[in-house]
Enzyme design. Structure first.
Site: not given
Lengths: 329, 326
Positions: A61, A130
């Site tokens: 990322e 998450h």
């Protein structure tokens, strides 16, 4: 004419239309191409546009966010998909320090037209790493636009506007909304301003400011409150978290005299905190009750269903708070 | 005379480069003086000792190429054609500065020459520069991205995330690893196991070229090889340049982590002096001509100083401008 369409497909259609319109627009991210998207948002784009414009990245990322920002500085319009915004934490330096600040630091000579998009918030039973809402993190930073659509129409029209915008845009989607169907007007080139809230329901008794998935259960709560308690809620779908549409928010609070905020993020330094401050600073004399915040419990998100339910806002919690704020038993 | 390839550069080229490197040197010595006098504040990282690197590499770049570097960027600005006045004014926080006084030492850009700064986050420019290369390839404009980073940045994770993607996607990028021996106060020996930064491209099958950054002729030759290869093959190259900064990491660093002897030994290899000697000894240039060049530079720097110190600070109305592009 309207048709029913899922948020997932509305997002895909927005990208497709903008990629057809402008060759500098491309999509990159993990599993966006051959796999058709981890949540199938980019379904069909790889087949239509090929590997030069729909690009699978390694799981990296920080690196690919930086590559996107660099490409934007040299004139491309990247759409960078994060599999979830939780993973964008790896890349937040490039988003803030490079994308958001360079236009200012360069005295207005280097701009960065880039969209960072992906699901944000709590999708259910995936636990703390998450399940976080990053709205307030990004909304804190000048140089960014931060938007969070709710329905299919907003998703499509806002994403198209975000891609055409000349600045970095944080586009916060929600996994729980991807599969939901909404009416979609059959119009060419749907666009929405990135900085305007939408009043989803008018009311005179209390203003409820919310965004993303929470708009749905806030509307449910408003329905119950109207039906069972005669309380008329004005539901503001914020859409834009930076800049906040202050005019719409303040005007509504002046009308109703009460404000509740609902969000999946934590209350501390959250979007609700900001709106509470705005209410006090700009509509103090109109308030009939203290501004109130409904947010995620101040814990990392638990896994077990009952605990997760306890942590998150829902319709029943909204009904209870509104009754209290409006002095209804 | 140093050992060099048979293809020696033309006299005119070297004289022009001497003039450029000497300009960087005289300019930054003036910057140090202005800092000491309090006209410049904050962080101020000088390039003194490393001039041959940016001079030699920029000489081999083409109009469509792009470049990005770290916070040690004043000489890069001058190399890309920024005026001394605009750079000095930025350092002094004036409205005539190249970033209108909003960026300072570490945030200077030259958009019309595809120079993207000027980055304060160590290593971030490597991913950004890889993105520039991505854009060159996407647009098929035959451009190469030249990305400078130091031995300190060489330990950042995103550098290798970028190397991986640049190799995987065959991006036209020259990674210039400027090893000036110290990441702030930490020597390469204290930050890496064996100190061999030139091996950092190997896991990515990246062509690696090593250059002596104190020798402009070597930099010219090696960077040409790197840039030409990257352009023609559309592949990343690691150009490892050994160099040395004479000053501390920034103006506030007294550099007590190294000995005076070490610095004076390195100064014997001074890239500007060495080029001076080459021009006189090997190219028959007159001392008086080179002295004339220096005199001219000193007077230009002094003129810039006069203009900048009488320039206004940014208008207070500009505080809230340039946040968004419309």
């Amino acid at each position: 004419m309207t048709q029913k369409i899922t948020v997932r497909d509305a997002l895909r259609d927005a990208m497709k239309e903008e990629m057809l319109r402008d060759e500098t627009v491309f999509l990159m991210g993990e599993e966006v191409a051959e796999y058709n998207g981890a949540y199938k948002v980019s379904r069909g784009l790889f087949d239509q546009f090929g590997r030069d414009r729909v690009i699978d990245t390694p799981i990296t990322e920080h690196g690919f966010a930086g590559i996107g920002v660099g490409a934007a500085m040299l004139g491309l319009r990247p759409i960078v998909e994060f599999m979830t915004f939780n993973f964008a934490m790896q890349a937040i330096d490039q988003i803030i320090n490079s994308a958001a600040k360079t236009f200012y630091m360069s005295g207005g000579t280097i701009n960065c037209p880039i969209v960072f998009r992906g699901p944000n918030g709590a999708p259910g039973k995936v636990a703390a790493q998450h399940s976080q809402c990053y709205a307030s993190w990004y909304a804190h930073c000048p140089g960014l636009y931060v938007v969070a659509p709710y329905d299919a129409y907003e998703s499509k029209a806002l994403l198209k506007s975000a891609i055409r915008n000349n600045n970095p845009v944080i586009f916060l989607e929600h996994e729980m909304l991807y599969g939901k169907k909404f009416d979609m007007p059959d119009e060419d080139d749907l666009l929405l301003p990135l900085d305007k809230a939408r009043i989803m329901r008018s009311g005179k008794d209390i203003t409820i400011c919310t965004f993303s998935v929470s708009v749905g259960y806030t509307l449910d709560a408003a329905e119950i409150l109207a039906r069972e308690y005669g309380i008329e809620c004005e539901v503001i779908n914020l859409i834009s978290l930076r800049p906040l549409d202050k005019a719409t928010i303040v005007e509504s609070i002046k009308k109703t005299g009460r404000v509740l905020t609902v969000e999946e993020g934590w209350a501390v330094c959250g979007i609700g905190s900001e709106i509470s401050a705005i209410a006090v600073e700009e509509a103090f004399d109109y308030l009939d009750a203290e501004p109130s915040r409904l947010a995620c419990a101040d814990v990392p998100m638990p896994y077990a269903s009952n605990l997760e339910k306890l942590a998150l806002p829902n319709s029943a919690k909204i009904v209870e708070i509104v009754k209290k704020l409006c002095n209804k038993k | 005379m140093r050992v060099r390839s048979t293809k020696n550069p033309k006299k005119e080229t070297l004289v022009a480069l001497y003039k450029q490197m000497k300009t960087f040197r005289v300019f930054e010595e003036k910057i140090a003086e202005l800092y000491t006098k309090g006209h410049i504040g904050g962080f101020c990282h000088l390039y003194i000792g490393q001039e041959a690197v940016v001079s030699g590499i920029t000489h081999n770049m083409m109009q469509q190429d792009s470049c990005i570097t770290s916070y040690r960027d004043h000489s890069h600005m001058l190399a890309f054609g920024a005026s001394m006045e605009s750079v000095m004014a930025e350092l002094c926080g004036r409205e005539t500065g190249c970033s209108k006084g909003k960026g300072g030492s570490m945030h200077m850009y030259k958009r019309d020459r595809n120079f993207f700064g000027g980055n304060g986050i160590v290593g971030a420019q490597v991913s950004l520069g890889t993105g520039l290369a991505f854009a060159h390839k996407y647009k098929k404009d035959n451009g190469v991205s030249v990305v400078y980073f130091g031995d300190g940045a060489a330990n950042q994770g995103q550098v290798y995330e970028s190397f991986n993607m640049a190799s995987l996607w065959e991006l036209p990028v020259v990674y210039v690893l400027e090893d000036n021996k110290y990441a702030m106060g930490t020597s390469v020996a204290r930050s890496t196991l064996d100190g061999s930064l030139e091996k950092r491209g190997e896991p990515f099958y990246m062509k690696t070229i090593i250059s002596d950054g104190m020798d402009i002729i070597d930099v010219l030759e090696k960077s040409k090889e790197a840039i030409d290869y990257s352009r023609s093959e559309s592949k990343p190259v690691l150009l490892c340049v050994n160099t040395y900064r004479y000053r501390g990491h920034s103006m506030s660093d007294p550099a007590t982590y190294r000995t005076k002897d070490e610095v004076s030994e390195m100064k014997k290899l001074d890239p500007v002096d060495c080029l001076y000697n080459i021009l006189v000894d090997d190219y028959g240039v007159q001392d008086s001509d080179l002295h004339e060049i220096e005199k001219d530079i000193v007077s230009q720097v002094s003129e810039a100083e006069n203009i900048v110190l009488s320039a206004s600070e940014p208008d207070v109305g500009s505080l809230m401008q340039d946040i968004y592009s419309f």
